[in-house]
Design a protein around this motif. Structure first.
Motif, mmCIF file in Angstrom:
data_model
loop_
_atom_site.group_PDB
_atom_site.id
_atom_site.type_symbol
_atom_site.label_atom_id
_atom_site.label_comp_id
_atom_site.label_asym_id
_atom_site.label_seq_id
_atom_site.Cartn_x
_atom_site.Cartn_y
_atom_site.Cartn_z
ATOM 1 N N VAL A 73 0.822 -1.208 0.000
ATOM 2 C CA VAL A 73 0.000 0.000 0.000
ATOM 3 C C VAL A 73 0.858 1.260 0.000
ATOM 4 O O VAL A 73 0.424 2.326 -0.435
ATOM 5 N N ARG A 74 2.085 1.139 0.500
ATOM 6 C CA ARG A 74 2.964 2.309 0.628
ATOM 7 C C ARG A 74 3.101 3.060 -0.701
ATOM 8 O O ARG A 74 2.964 4.279 -0.766
ATOM 9 N N SER A 75 3.361 2.326 -1.787
ATOM 10 C CA SER A 75 3.538 2.968 -3.084
ATOM 11 C C SER A 75 2.220 3.498 -3.648
ATOM 12 O O SER A 75 2.207 4.470 -4.408
ATOM 13 N N LEU A 76 1.106 2.883 -3.258
ATOM 14 C CA LEU A 76 -0.195 3.322 -3.759
ATOM 15 C C LEU A 76 -0.585 4.696 -3.220
ATOM 16 O O LEU A 76 -1.289 5.455 -3.886
ATOM 17 N N VAL A 77 -0.140 5.019 -2.005
ATOM 18 C CA VAL A 77 -0.526 6.291 -1.391
ATOM 19 C C VAL A 77 0.601 7.315 -1.441
ATOM 20 O O VAL A 77 0.506 8.376 -0.832
ATOM 21 N N ARG A 78 1.637 7.008 -2.193
ATOM 22 C CA ARG A 78 2.771 7.931 -2.296
ATOM 23 C C ARG A 78 2.314 9.221 -2.964
ATOM 24 O O ARG A 78 1.679 9.210 -4.015
ATOM 25 N N GLU A 79 2.653 10.347 -2.373
ATOM 26 C CA GLU A 79 2.176 11.647 -2.843
ATOM 27 C C GLU A 79 3.056 12.264 -3.925
ATOM 28 O O GLU A 79 2.577 13.077 -4.720
ATOM 29 N N THR A 80 4.322 11.925 -3.942
ATOM 30 C CA THR A 80 5.270 12.564 -4.859
ATOM 31 C C THR A 80 6.028 11.498 -5.631
ATOM 32 O O THR A 80 6.561 10.558 -5.029
ATOM 33 N N ASP A 81 6.077 11.649 -6.938
ATOM 34 C CA ASP A 81 6.834 10.736 -7.791
ATOM 35 C C ASP A 81 7.951 11.500 -8.482
ATOM 36 O O ASP A 81 7.768 12.643 -8.917
ATOM 37 N N LEU A 82 9.080 10.862 -8.587
ATOM 38 C CA LEU A 82 10.236 11.446 -9.255
ATOM 39 C C LEU A 82 10.619 10.548 -10.417
ATOM 40 O O LEU A 82 10.745 9.331 -10.253
ATOM 41 N N SER A 83 10.780 11.126 -11.591
ATOM 42 C CA SER A 83 11.082 10.354 -12.796
ATOM 43 C C SER A 83 12.310 10.929 -13.492
ATOM 44 O O SER A 83 12.636 12.116 -13.343
ATOM 45 N N ALA A 84 12.975 10.086 -14.255
ATOM 46 C CA ALA A 84 14.109 10.562 -15.049
ATOM 47 C C ALA A 84 13.693 11.659 -16.008
ATOM 48 O O ALA A 84 14.490 12.546 -16.348
ATOM 49 N N SER A 85 12.439 11.624 -16.452
ATOM 50 C CA SER A 85 11.957 12.654 -17.382
ATOM 51 C C SER A 85 11.746 14.004 -16.711
ATOM 52 O O SER A 85 11.493 15.006 -17.385
ATOM 53 N N ASP A 86 11.876 14.059 -15.375
ATOM 54 C CA ASP A 86 11.803 15.332 -14.648
ATOM 55 C C ASP A 86 13.148 16.041 -14.624
ATOM 56 O O ASP A 86 13.221 17.202 -14.188
ATOM 57 N N LEU A 87 14.202 15.359 -15.043
ATOM 58 C CA LEU A 87 15.565 15.837 -14.813
ATOM 59 C C LEU A 87 16.205 16.405 -16.076
ATOM 60 O O LEU A 87 15.948 15.950 -17.183
ATOM 61 N N ILE A 88 17.062 17.395 -15.874
ATOM 62 C CA ILE A 88 17.902 17.961 -16.931
ATOM 63 C C ILE A 88 19.348 17.792 -16.492
ATOM 64 O O ILE A 88 19.708 18.146 -15.361
ATOM 65 N N ALA A 89 20.180 17.260 -17.368
ATOM 66 C CA ALA A 89 21.586 17.015 -17.042
ATOM 67 C C ALA A 89 22.471 18.112 -17.629
ATOM 68 O O ALA A 89 22.420 18.366 -18.835
ATOM 69 N N PRO A 90 23.283 18.770 -16.810
ATOM 70 C CA PRO A 90 24.228 19.757 -17.335
ATOM 71 C C PRO A 90 25.352 19.081 -18.124
ATOM 72 O O PRO A 90 25.830 18.006 -17.744
ATOM 73 N N VAL A 91 25.756 19.725 -19.216
ATOM 74 C CA VAL A 91 26.869 19.245 -20.042
ATOM 75 C C VAL A 91 27.805 20.421 -20.295
ATOM 76 O O VAL A 91 27.370 21.486 -20.754
ATOM 77 N N PHE A 92 29.087 20.230 -19.992
ATOM 78 C CA PHE A 92 30.088 21.279 -20.179
ATOM 79 C C PHE A 92 30.917 20.980 -21.425
ATOM 80 O O PHE A 92 31.552 19.927 -21.513
ATOM 81 N N VAL A 93 30.904 21.914 -22.368
ATOM 82 C CA VAL A 93 31.660 21.753 -23.609
ATOM 83 C C VAL A 93 32.776 22.791 -23.624
ATOM 84 O O VAL A 93 32.527 23.988 -23.444
ATOM 85 N N ASP A 94 34.004 22.337 -23.853
ATOM 86 C CA ASP A 94 35.188 23.170 -23.708
ATOM 87 C C ASP A 94 35.922 23.296 -25.044
ATOM 88 O O ASP A 94 36.422 22.292 -25.578
ATOM 89 N N ALA A 95 35.999 24.512 -25.559
ATOM 90 C CA ALA A 95 36.667 24.751 -26.839
ATOM 91 C C ALA A 95 38.184 24.799 -26.707
ATOM 92 O O ALA A 95 38.893 24.892 -27.719
#
Length: 327
Positions: free
Chosen positions: A15-37
Motif C-alpha cells: 500500500v505504501r507505493s499506492l498512497v505515495r504523494e510525490t513521484d520522481l522520474s528521469a523525465s523530470d531531470l535535466i543534465a548539465p553538459v560542459f563543452v570546452d573549446a
C-alpha cells in the motif's frame, strides 16, 4: 490507551507505493553538459566528481551517454577559446555552444536547453558589460541595459544553432523581455524561455565556477544576484519575468530555497524548475567520501524534496546517477 488513528497502516509494503504523494522520474531531470573549446580531450572537474569538460568533437557522445540513462534533456554550458571585455564569443556563430548544439540537435534526440549568460565569455567574469574602472572600485557593477541586447543576440544565436529552449541566467532586469523580443523578431517565436527567475547570490556556486571557468576576476555578483535573505523580493522578480513572457520559472539554488520553490508553485501555473547546484552536489559527495552518508540515498532524498516542494523540472548533476533507479 490505544491510538484512535494509525497512520502506520498505510506505510506497509504494497500500500505504501499506492498512497505515495510525490513521484520522481528521469523525465523530470535535466543534465548539465560542459563543452570546452580549449581542449581536445575530456577534463575531469575536480570539485564535481563524475563530471568532465568535453571537447566539441565529443559533445554528441557525451549527450548520448546522458540519453542512455533515460534522461531526455540536457543543459549546455560552454567554455570558449578566448574571452574579452564584452564576451563576444557568447553570440559568435562559430562559438563553442553554437558548434556543440548544432551537432547535438542534428545527431541526437535530446531536448537541448542552453544557458544564456556572459560570465563564461568575459575576461572579467561578470555577467554583462561592467562600468569603467570597476576593477578598482568594487561598488561599480554591471551595466544592465547595455547588456540586454547582448543577451538577446546570444539567445538568437543559440536558437539558430538548434537549441530547443534558452535559459537566461544573467540576473539582469528586463532580460526575459529583451530575449523574447529578440527571438520573435527573427522568427523564433516558438522557442521557449526558462528564466532563472529567482537567482540568489549564493555560496553554493563555487564548484560550477571552476567547471565553467566563470569566476569574477574582481568583486562579486551581489549587486545583481538576489540577497539570500529576501523571499518576498523573489516573488517580485518572478512576477516581472512572467509579465515579460517567461515560459518556465527557475529557482536557483534549490535546497536552501525550497520555501521559494513552494511559493512560486502556489502562485503561478507555469512550469517551475529548480537548479540543484554544484555546491549541493559537491557537499553530498564530500560527505559520502568520508563514509558519513550513503550518496545515492541522500541524492535521491534531496531531489525528492525539491519535487515535493513544487518543482516540475530539476536541473541536477545527479541526473545520470539516479535515472536508472527512478525508471
Amino acid at each position: 490507551m490505544n491510538p484512535t488513528r494509525r497512520p502506520r497502516r498505510l506505510r506497509a509494503d504494497g500500500v505504501r507505493s499506492l498512497v505515495r504523494e510525490t513521484d520522481l522520474s528521469a523525465s523530470d531531470l535535466i543534465a548539465p553538459v560542459f563543452v570546452d573549446a580549449t581542449t581536445d580531450e575530456r577534463v575531469p572537474i575536480e570539485s564535481m566528481p563524475g563530471h568532465e569538460r568535453v571537447p566539441v568533437a565529443e559533445a554528441v557522445e557525451r549527450v548520448e551517454e546522458v540519453l542512455a540513462t533515460g534522461v531526455e534533456a540536457v543543459m549546455v554550458f560552454g567554455i570558449p577559446e578566448s574571452k574579452d571585455d564584452r564576451g563576444t564569443r557568447a553570440w559568435a556563430e562559430d562559438g563553442v555552444v553554437q558548434a556543440a548544439v548544432r551537432r547535438i540537435s542534428e545527431e541526437t534526440d535530446a531536448y537541448v536547453v542552453t544557458d544564456v549568460c556572459l560570465c563564461e565569455y568575459t575576461d572579467h567574469g561578470h555577467c554583462g558589460l561592467v562600468e569603467e574602472n570597476a576593477a578598482d572600485d568594487p561598488t561599480l557593477t554591471v551595466r544592465n541595459d547595455e547588456t540586454l541586447d547582448l543577451l538577446a543576440k546570444t539567445a538568437v544565436s543559440h536558437a539558430r544553432a538548434g537549441a530547443d529552449m534558452v535559459a537566461p541566467s544573467a540576473a539582469m532586469d528586463g532580460m526575459v523581455g529583451a530575449i523574447r523580443t529578440g527571438l520573435d523578431d527573427v522568427g523564433y517565436d516558438e522557442v521557449p524561455i526558462m528564466s532563472y527567475a529567482a537567482k540568489f547570490a549564493s555560496a553554493f556556486y563555487g564548484p560550477f565556477r571552476d567547471a565553467a571557468d566563470g569566476a569574477p576576476a574582481f568583486g562579486d555578483r551581489r549587486h545583481y544576484q538576489m540577497d539570500p535573505a529576501n523571499g518576498r523580493e523573489a516573488m517580485r522578480e518572478v512576477a516581472l519575468d512572467v509579465e515579460e513572457g517567461a515560459d518556465v520559472l527557475m529557482v536557483k539554488p534549490a535546497l536552501p530555497y525550497l520555501d521559494v520553490v513552494s511559493a512560486v508553485r502556489r502562485e503561478y501555473d507555469h512550469p517551475v524548475a529548480a537548479y540543484n547546484v554544484s555546491g549541493e552536489y559537491a557537499m553530498l559527495h564530500a560527505a559520502a567520501e568520508k563514509g558519513w552518508l550513503d550518496l545515492e540515498e541522500v541524492a535521491y532524498e534531496s531531489l525528492l524534496s525539491i519535487k515535493r516542494a513544487g518543482a516540475d523540472l530539476i536541473l541536477t548533476y545527479f541526473a545520470e546517477d539516479l535515472a536508472s533507479r527512478l525508471d
